[in-house]
Design a protein around this motif. Structure first.
Motif, PDB file in Angstrom:
ATOM      1  N   GLU A  64       0.807  -1.229   0.000  1.00  0.00           N
ATOM      2  CA  GLU A  64       0.000   0.000   0.000  1.00  0.00           C
ATOM      3  C   GLU A  64       0.832   1.266   0.000  1.00  0.00           C
ATOM      4  O   GLU A  64       0.430   2.296  -0.521  1.00  0.00           O
ATOM      5  CB  GLU A  64      -0.898   0.031   1.247  1.00  0.00           C
ATOM      6  CG  GLU A  64      -2.240  -0.617   1.040  1.00  0.00           C
ATOM      7  CD  GLU A  64      -3.009  -0.764   2.352  1.00  0.00           C
ATOM      8  OE1 GLU A  64      -3.079   0.202   3.120  1.00  0.00           O
ATOM      9  OE2 GLU A  64      -3.539  -1.872   2.580  1.00  0.00           O
ATOM     10  N   GLU A  65       1.993   1.212   0.651  1.00  0.00           N
ATOM     11  CA  GLU A  65       2.816   2.415   0.830  1.00  0.00           C
ATOM     12  C   GLU A  65       4.121   2.266   0.039  1.00  0.00           C
ATOM     13  O   GLU A  65       4.607   1.156  -0.141  1.00  0.00           O
ATOM     14  CB  GLU A  65       3.173   2.595   2.323  1.00  0.00           C
ATOM     15  CG  GLU A  65       1.980   2.675   3.245  1.00  0.00           C
ATOM     16  CD  GLU A  65       1.296   4.040   3.213  1.00  0.00           C
ATOM     17  OE1 GLU A  65       1.849   4.984   2.599  1.00  0.00           O
ATOM     18  OE2 GLU A  65       0.202   4.165   3.803  1.00  0.00           O
ATOM     19  N   GLU A  66       4.666   3.388  -0.389  1.00  0.00           N
ATOM     20  CA  GLU A  66       5.983   3.334  -1.041  1.00  0.00           C
ATOM     21  C   GLU A  66       7.036   3.673   0.000  1.00  0.00           C
ATOM     22  O   GLU A  66       7.192   4.844   0.369  1.00  0.00           O
ATOM     23  CB  GLU A  66       6.028   4.361  -2.163  1.00  0.00           C
ATOM     24  CG  GLU A  66       5.833   3.751  -3.527  1.00  0.00           C
ATOM     25  CD  GLU A  66       6.192   4.759  -4.603  1.00  0.00           C
ATOM     26  OE1 GLU A  66       7.333   4.735  -5.100  1.00  0.00           O
ATOM     27  OE2 GLU A  66       5.309   5.593  -4.884  1.00  0.00           O
ATOM     28  N   ILE A  67       7.731   2.663   0.488  1.00  0.00           N
ATOM     29  CA  ILE A  67       8.644   2.850   1.617  1.00  0.00           C
ATOM     30  C   ILE A  67      10.098   2.905   1.127  1.00  0.00           C
ATOM     31  O   ILE A  67      10.582   1.979   0.475  1.00  0.00           O
ATOM     32  CB  ILE A  67       8.466   1.692   2.632  1.00  0.00           C
ATOM     33  CG1 ILE A  67       7.020   1.622   3.140  1.00  0.00           C
ATOM     34  CG2 ILE A  67       9.459   1.823   3.791  1.00  0.00           C
ATOM     35  CD1 ILE A  67       6.527   2.835   3.913  1.00  0.00           C
ATOM     36  N   GLU A  68      10.791   4.004   1.488  1.00  0.00           N
ATOM     37  CA  GLU A  68      12.209   4.096   1.080  1.00  0.00           C
ATOM     38  C   GLU A  68      13.140   3.514   2.144  1.00  0.00           C
ATOM     39  O   GLU A  68      14.261   3.117   1.848  1.00  0.00           O
ATOM     40  CB  GLU A  68      12.601   5.538   0.759  1.00  0.00           C
ATOM     41  CG  GLU A  68      12.438   6.502   1.916  1.00  0.00           C
ATOM     42  CD  GLU A  68      12.857   7.929   1.575  1.00  0.00           C
ATOM     43  OE1 GLU A  68      13.478   8.159   0.524  1.00  0.00           O
ATOM     44  OE2 GLU A  68      12.565   8.821   2.401  1.00  0.00           O
ATOM     45  N   GLY A  69      12.681   3.485   3.377  1.00  0.00           N
ATOM     46  CA  GLY A  69      13.525   2.940   4.437  1.00  0.00           C
ATOM     47  C   GLY A  69      12.710   2.728   5.694  1.00  0.00           C
ATOM     48  O   GLY A  69      11.652   3.331   5.877  1.00  0.00           O
ATOM     49  N   VAL A  70      13.223   1.843   6.555  1.00  0.00           N
ATOM     50  CA  VAL A  70      12.503   1.461   7.761  1.00  0.00           C
ATOM     51  C   VAL A  70      13.313   1.897   8.983  1.00  0.00           C
ATOM     52  O   VAL A  70      14.541   1.778   8.999  1.00  0.00           O
ATOM     53  CB  VAL A  70      12.327  -0.087   7.783  1.00  0.00           C
ATOM     54  CG1 VAL A  70      11.734  -0.558   9.104  1.00  0.00           C
ATOM     55  CG2 VAL A  70      11.468  -0.543   6.607  1.00  0.00           C
ATOM     56  N   ILE A  71      12.624   2.425  10.001  1.00  0.00           N
ATOM     57  CA  ILE A  71      13.263   2.668  11.294  1.00  0.00           C
ATOM     58  C   ILE A  71      12.528   1.769  12.285  1.00  0.00           C
ATOM     59  O   ILE A  71      11.307   1.855  12.432  1.00  0.00           O
ATOM     60  CB  ILE A  71      13.193   4.152  11.720  1.00  0.00           C
ATOM     61  CG1 ILE A  71      13.761   5.049  10.602  1.00  0.00           C
ATOM     62  CG2 ILE A  71      13.985   4.358  13.004  1.00  0.00           C
ATOM     63  CD1 ILE A  71      13.857   6.539  10.974  1.00  0.00           C
ATOM     64  N   HIS A  72      13.289   0.890  12.926  1.00  0.00           N
ATOM     65  CA  HIS A  72      12.690  -0.227  13.661  1.00  0.00           C
ATOM     66  C   HIS A  72      12.906  -0.103  15.175  1.00  0.00           C
ATOM     67  O   HIS A  72      14.005  -0.310  15.668  1.00  0.00           O
ATOM     68  CB  HIS A  72      13.328  -1.508  13.109  1.00  0.00           C
ATOM     69  CG  HIS A  72      12.972  -2.763  13.824  1.00  0.00           C
ATOM     70  ND1 HIS A  72      11.774  -2.950  14.478  1.00  0.00           N
ATOM     71  CD2 HIS A  72      13.652  -3.927  13.981  1.00  0.00           C
ATOM     72  CE1 HIS A  72      11.761  -4.167  14.999  1.00  0.00           C
ATOM     73  NE2 HIS A  72      12.894  -4.768  14.722  1.00  0.00           N
ATOM     74  N   PHE A  73      11.802   0.252  15.877  1.00  0.00           N
ATOM     75  CA  PHE A  73      11.851   0.347  17.347  1.00  0.00           C
ATOM     76  C   PHE A  73      11.005  -0.748  18.001  1.00  0.00           C
ATOM     77  O   PHE A  73      10.877  -0.745  19.223  1.00  0.00           O
ATOM     78  CB  PHE A  73      11.241   1.679  17.820  1.00  0.00           C
ATOM     79  CG  PHE A  73      11.941   2.908  17.348  1.00  0.00           C
ATOM     80  CD1 PHE A  73      13.041   3.398  18.033  1.00  0.00           C
ATOM     81  CD2 PHE A  73      11.499   3.602  16.225  1.00  0.00           C
ATOM     82  CE1 PHE A  73      13.685   4.555  17.615  1.00  0.00           C
ATOM     83  CE2 PHE A  73      12.131   4.755  15.803  1.00  0.00           C
ATOM     84  CZ  PHE A  73      13.226   5.227  16.493  1.00  0.00           C
ATOM     85  N   ALA A  74      10.359  -1.585  17.162  1.00  0.00           N
ATOM     86  CA  ALA A  74       9.336  -2.491  17.701  1.00  0.00           C
ATOM     87  C   ALA A  74       9.987  -3.678  18.414  1.00  0.00           C
ATOM     88  O   ALA A  74      10.257  -4.712  17.800  1.00  0.00           O
ATOM     89  CB  ALA A  74       8.440  -2.976  16.560  1.00  0.00           C
ATOM     90  N   ALA A  75      10.237  -3.504  19.710  1.00  0.00           N
ATOM     91  CA  ALA A  75      10.898  -4.571  20.466  1.00  0.00           C
ATOM     92  C   ALA A  75      10.582  -4.407  21.950  1.00  0.00           C
ATOM     93  O   ALA A  75      10.206  -3.334  22.395  1.00  0.00           O
ATOM     94  CB  ALA A  75      12.409  -4.499  20.248  1.00  0.00           C
ATOM     95  N   SER A  76      10.783  -5.483  22.694  1.00  0.00           N
ATOM     96  CA  SER A  76      10.667  -5.407  24.151  1.00  0.00           C
ATOM     97  C   SER A  76      11.991  -4.897  24.696  1.00  0.00           C
ATOM     98  O   SER A  76      13.052  -5.265  24.183  1.00  0.00           O
ATOM     99  CB  SER A  76      10.367  -6.793  24.729  1.00  0.00           C
ATOM    100  OG  SER A  76       9.167  -7.282  24.185  1.00  0.00           O
ATOM    101  N   SER A  77      11.928  -4.066  25.754  1.00  0.00           N
ATOM    102  CA  SER A  77      13.148  -3.330  26.090  1.00  0.00           C
ATOM    103  C   SER A  77      13.480  -3.252  27.570  1.00  0.00           C
ATOM    104  O   SER A  77      14.221  -2.367  27.976  1.00  0.00           O
ATOM    105  CB  SER A  77      13.040  -1.919  25.521  1.00  0.00           C
ATOM    106  OG  SER A  77      11.994  -1.239  26.179  1.00  0.00           O
ATOM    107  N   GLN A  78      12.962  -4.170  28.369  1.00  0.00           N
ATOM    108  CA  GLN A  78      13.278  -4.072  29.804  1.00  0.00           C
ATOM    109  C   GLN A  78      14.240  -5.159  30.244  1.00  0.00           C
ATOM    110  O   GLN A  78      13.935  -6.356  30.165  1.00  0.00           O
ATOM    111  CB  GLN A  78      12.007  -4.186  30.615  1.00  0.00           C
ATOM    112  CG  GLN A  78      11.116  -2.969  30.477  1.00  0.00           C
ATOM    113  CD  GLN A  78       9.862  -3.132  31.294  1.00  0.00           C
ATOM    114  OE1 GLN A  78       9.854  -3.848  32.294  1.00  0.00           O
ATOM    115  NE2 GLN A  78       8.797  -2.494  30.856  1.00  0.00           N
ATOM    116  N   VAL A  79      15.383  -4.706  30.732  1.00  0.00           N
ATOM    117  CA  VAL A  79      16.423  -5.636  31.154  1.00  0.00           C
ATOM    118  C   VAL A  79      15.881  -6.607  32.208  1.00  0.00           C
ATOM    119  O   VAL A  79      16.024  -7.830  32.085  1.00  0.00           O
ATOM    120  CB  VAL A  79      17.630  -4.858  31.721  1.00  0.00           C
ATOM    121  CG1 VAL A  79      18.642  -5.793  32.339  1.00  0.00           C
ATOM    122  CG2 VAL A  79      18.264  -3.998  30.638  1.00  0.00           C
TER     123      VAL A  79
END
Ligand code: UFG
Length: 330
Positions: A64-79
């Motif tokens: 659906e979208e024309e994506i030139e690049g991805v920025i990926h923050f989708a993660a669990s982050s608690q030590v």
């Protein structure tokens, strides 16, 4: 062409979306809203509620979208949580990233900037830490982030993926407009927890351990403003779009503050006495983590604007004072 921000409803993701939009970029956000907040997403970004482990949903988005690049923050982050629930980290962080990269390959998108962490170093051999120093994580969070870096390195060799891994030190502070800020449930990070005291939500700040090998015995961390982190993502994406090679960068201010010094600074900013109590050590905490960010400065041209701890805590205080329950409507 648009930039796709995965995890764009989370703390660092939402701030990066604001900076991207301010810079005039077209932005698409995807987030499963498990820890992120719909209200944190900039109104000018197009929003998709999806989980990166759902390859078919990602494929639809890329069509659906024309994506030139991805920025990926989708993660669990608690030590701490990762020590108790390691498989959650393997599932969300590693399998999630694997699913994302598969979809990117299927859809011919080959540039990605992503959140790595100082936790990849484990117990550092020296400070300030250089990117080339030993990486030996001491918790599943750092382990899965390091494995994500390695996954991308192999995919670079196999199919020309270009990536930048940004190893953050301690993200903190809030957007200068006061519209968005840090909101975790439960909150585990030092600065927002300290600010719960002047906000009337906690009686004292418990400091985890005062027998570390540091000047006052409490742990030393390198605090970096979230808007400075956000800028680094834009620089890293443009670096990749300009055709540069994959690389790894530390992001910190290069100055270490002890936990006690952070509490003292918060007293100054808020004018509240903020009582403190020394508690047991928290498992998985290294004595000292301070970054050398010279590489990001020289190669990406990154210049942090908020090096001063008082300015950082003031921006956090403004957000927490006005949003004592984060994004939740009272
Ligand atoms: N701390 C306290 N009391 C609290 C909360 C924290 O004393 O109530 C201490 C911690 O023990 C630590 C310091 O404050 O010494 C900073 O702790 P945070 O939880 O704020 O941050 P961490 O350094 O543990 O973790 C951060 C990021 C991680 C990242 C890590 C890199 O949140 O995602 O830095 O080591 F992995």
């Amino acid at each position: 062409m648009a930039v796709l921000v995965l995890g764009g409803a989370g703390y660092i993701g939402s701030h990066t979306v604001y900076e991207l939009i301010e810079a005039g970029r077209d932005v698409v956000v995807a987030d499963n809203l498990l820890t992120g907040f719909r209200a944190a997403v900039h109104p000018k970004a197009r929003f998709y509620e999806l989980d990166i482990r759902d390859g078919a949903a990602l494929d639809r988005l890329f069509k659906e979208e024309e994506i030139e690049g991805v920025i990926h923050f989708a993660a669990s982050s608690q030590v701490g949580e990762s020590m108790v629930k390691p498989l959650k980290y393997y599932d969300n962080n590693l399998w999630g990233t694997c699913s994302l990269l598969e979809s990117m390959v299927r859809n011919g998108v080959n540039k990605i900037v992503f959140s790595s962490t100082a936790a990849t170093y484990g117990l550092p051999e020296r400070v300030p830490i250089l990117e080339s120093d030993r990486t030996e994580p001491i918790n599943p969070y750092g382990e899965t982030k390091l494995a994500m870096e390695k996954m991308m390195r192999w995919l670079d060799k196999a199919s020309g993926l270009r990536y930048v891994a940004l190893r953050y030190f301690n993200a903190c502070g809030a957007h200068p407009t006061g519209l968005i800020g840090e909101a975790h449930n439960p909150e585990t990070h030092l600065i927002p927890i300290i600010l719960q005291v002047p906000n009337g939500q906690r009686e004292y700040i418990g400091i985890f351990g005062d027998d570390y090998k540091t000047k006052d015995g409490t742990c030393v961390r390198d605090y970096i403003h979230v808007s400075d982190l956000a800028q680094a993502h834009i620089l890293a994406l443009d670096y990749l779009l300009a055709g540069n090679k994959s690389d790894v960068f530390n992001l910190g201010n290069g100055i270490g503050f002890t936990n006690k010094e952070v509490v003292e600074c918060a007293r100054k900013v808020t004018g509240h006495p903020i009582p403190e109590k020394i508690l047991e050590r928290r498992p998985g905490d290294p004595d000292m983590l301070v970054a050398s960010s010279e590489k990001a400065k020289s190669i990406l041209g990154w210049k942090p604007k908020y090096a001063d701890l008082e300015t950082i805590i003031s921006s956090a205080w403004r957000w927490h004072k006005n949003h004592p329950h984060g994004y939740e409507v009272e």
